[in-house]
Scaffold this motif. Structure first.
Motif, PDB file in Angstrom:
ATOM      1  N   ALA A  53       0.818  -1.221   0.000  1.00  0.00           N
ATOM      2  CA  ALA A  53       0.000   0.000   0.000  1.00  0.00           C
ATOM      3  C   ALA A  53       0.848   1.266   0.000  1.00  0.00           C
ATOM      4  O   ALA A  53       0.305   2.359   0.172  1.00  0.00           O
ATOM      5  CB  ALA A  53      -0.935  -0.008   1.203  1.00  0.00           C
ATOM      6  N   ARG A  54       2.126   1.139  -0.229  1.00  0.00           N
ATOM      7  CA  ARG A  54       3.035   2.292  -0.222  1.00  0.00           C
ATOM      8  C   ARG A  54       2.475   3.410  -1.107  1.00  0.00           C
ATOM      9  O   ARG A  54       2.117   3.196  -2.265  1.00  0.00           O
ATOM     10  CB  ARG A  54       4.408   1.844  -0.726  1.00  0.00           C
ATOM     11  N   GLY A  55       2.381   4.594  -0.529  1.00  0.00           N
ATOM     12  CA  GLY A  55       1.907   5.747  -1.287  1.00  0.00           C
ATOM     13  C   GLY A  55       0.401   5.932  -1.325  1.00  0.00           C
ATOM     14  O   GLY A  55      -0.078   6.932  -1.837  1.00  0.00           O
ATOM     15  N   VAL A  56      -0.356   4.983  -0.793  1.00  0.00           N
ATOM     16  CA  VAL A  56      -1.815   5.094  -0.764  1.00  0.00           C
ATOM     17  C   VAL A  56      -2.271   4.977   0.686  1.00  0.00           C
ATOM     18  O   VAL A  56      -2.038   3.963   1.325  1.00  0.00           O
ATOM     19  CB  VAL A  56      -2.496   3.997  -1.620  1.00  0.00           C
ATOM     20  N   ALA A  57      -2.887   6.018   1.196  1.00  0.00           N
ATOM     21  CA  ALA A  57      -3.378   6.014   2.577  1.00  0.00           C
ATOM     22  C   ALA A  57      -4.773   5.383   2.629  1.00  0.00           C
ATOM     23  O   ALA A  57      -5.596   5.611   1.744  1.00  0.00           O
ATOM     24  CB  ALA A  57      -3.422   7.436   3.124  1.00  0.00           C
ATOM     25  N   PHE A  58      -4.998   4.595   3.668  1.00  0.00           N
ATOM     26  CA  PHE A  58      -6.291   3.955   3.873  1.00  0.00           C
ATOM     27  C   PHE A  58      -6.844   4.371   5.224  1.00  0.00           C
ATOM     28  O   PHE A  58      -6.103   4.547   6.185  1.00  0.00           O
ATOM     29  CB  PHE A  58      -6.149   2.426   3.845  1.00  0.00           C
ATOM     30  N   GLU A  59      -8.158   4.512   5.283  1.00  0.00           N
ATOM     31  CA  GLU A  59      -8.823   4.796   6.550  1.00  0.00           C
ATOM     32  C   GLU A  59      -9.627   3.572   6.975  1.00  0.00           C
ATOM     33  O   GLU A  59     -10.198   2.857   6.142  1.00  0.00           O
ATOM     34  CB  GLU A  59      -9.720   6.025   6.437  1.00  0.00           C
ATOM     35  N   HIS A  60      -9.647   3.339   8.281  1.00  0.00           N
ATOM     36  CA  HIS A  60     -10.392   2.215   8.834  1.00  0.00           C
ATOM     37  C   HIS A  60     -11.878   2.501   8.700  1.00  0.00           C
ATOM     38  O   HIS A  60     -12.345   3.610   8.934  1.00  0.00           O
ATOM     39  CB  HIS A  60     -10.021   2.025  10.305  1.00  0.00           C
ATOM     40  N   MET A  61     -12.616   1.495   8.298  1.00  0.00           N
ATOM     41  CA  MET A  61     -14.068   1.622   8.192  1.00  0.00           C
ATOM     42  C   MET A  61     -14.716   0.738   9.249  1.00  0.00           C
ATOM     43  O   MET A  61     -14.323  -0.417   9.405  1.00  0.00           O
ATOM     44  CB  MET A  61     -14.555   1.161   6.816  1.00  0.00           C
ATOM     45  N   VAL A  62     -15.660   1.273   9.960  1.00  0.00           N
ATOM     46  CA  VAL A  62     -16.433   0.481  10.913  1.00  0.00           C
ATOM     47  C   VAL A  62     -17.698   0.061  10.177  1.00  0.00           C
ATOM     48  O   VAL A  62     -18.532   0.895   9.831  1.00  0.00           O
ATOM     49  CB  VAL A  62     -16.774   1.278  12.181  1.00  0.00           C
ATOM     50  N   LEU A  63     -17.789  -1.220   9.904  1.00  0.00           N
ATOM     51  CA  LEU A  63     -18.916  -1.742   9.142  1.00  0.00           C
ATOM     52  C   LEU A  63     -19.872  -2.513  10.033  1.00  0.00           C
ATOM     53  O   LEU A  63     -19.440  -3.331  10.839  1.00  0.00           O
ATOM     54  CB  LEU A  63     -18.422  -2.682   8.034  1.00  0.00           C
ATOM     55  N   PRO A  64     -21.161  -2.266   9.887  1.00  0.00           N
ATOM     56  CA  PRO A  64     -22.137  -3.099  10.604  1.00  0.00           C
ATOM     57  C   PRO A  64     -22.191  -4.466   9.948  1.00  0.00           C
ATOM     58  O   PRO A  64     -21.762  -4.643   8.807  1.00  0.00           O
ATOM     59  CB  PRO A  64     -23.455  -2.334  10.409  1.00  0.00           C
ATOM     60  N   GLU A  65     -22.707  -5.411  10.654  1.00  0.00           N
ATOM     61  CA  GLU A  65     -22.926  -6.723  10.048  1.00  0.00           C
ATOM     62  C   GLU A  65     -23.855  -6.536   8.856  1.00  0.00           C
ATOM     63  O   GLU A  65     -24.872  -5.850   8.959  1.00  0.00           O
ATOM     64  CB  GLU A  65     -23.545  -7.687  11.067  1.00  0.00           C
TER      65      GLU A  65
END
Length: 85
Positions: A53-65
């Motif tokens: 993922a070098r160079g691409v930032a990701f954000e954590h997603m809180v997903l419901p079931e």
């Protein structure tokens, strides 16, 4: 439940990946990745490079079931149209 996928947004690609279960689900902060950036990212992921993922930032997603009526595209579209640009 470990995967990566991409969807075309109006300005480029948006990438989502998951590492095992719904609690480890991530969405790229950018929705304008070029096809070349996407190809490099997918190739590095497929090679299992540690820094794929070098160079691409990701954000954590809180997903419901998920329910039967929810799917990947519904979540992505709501995420895209809910962002302020």
């Amino acid at each position: 439940m470990t995967y990566i996928q991409a969807v075309w947004a109006e300005s480029g690609f948006l990438v989502e990946h998951q590492e095992g279960d719904l609690s480890r689900h991530y969405l790229s902060e950018r929705d304008d990745l070029s096809v070349f950036e996407l190809i490099d990212l997918l190739k590095a992921y497929a090679r299992k490079d540690q820094d794929w993922a070098r160079g691409v930032a990701f954000e954590h997603m809180v997903l419901p079931e998920p329910t039967p009526r929810q799917g990947f595209l519904a979540r992505i579209f709501s995420r895209l149209f809910g962002r302020s640009h």
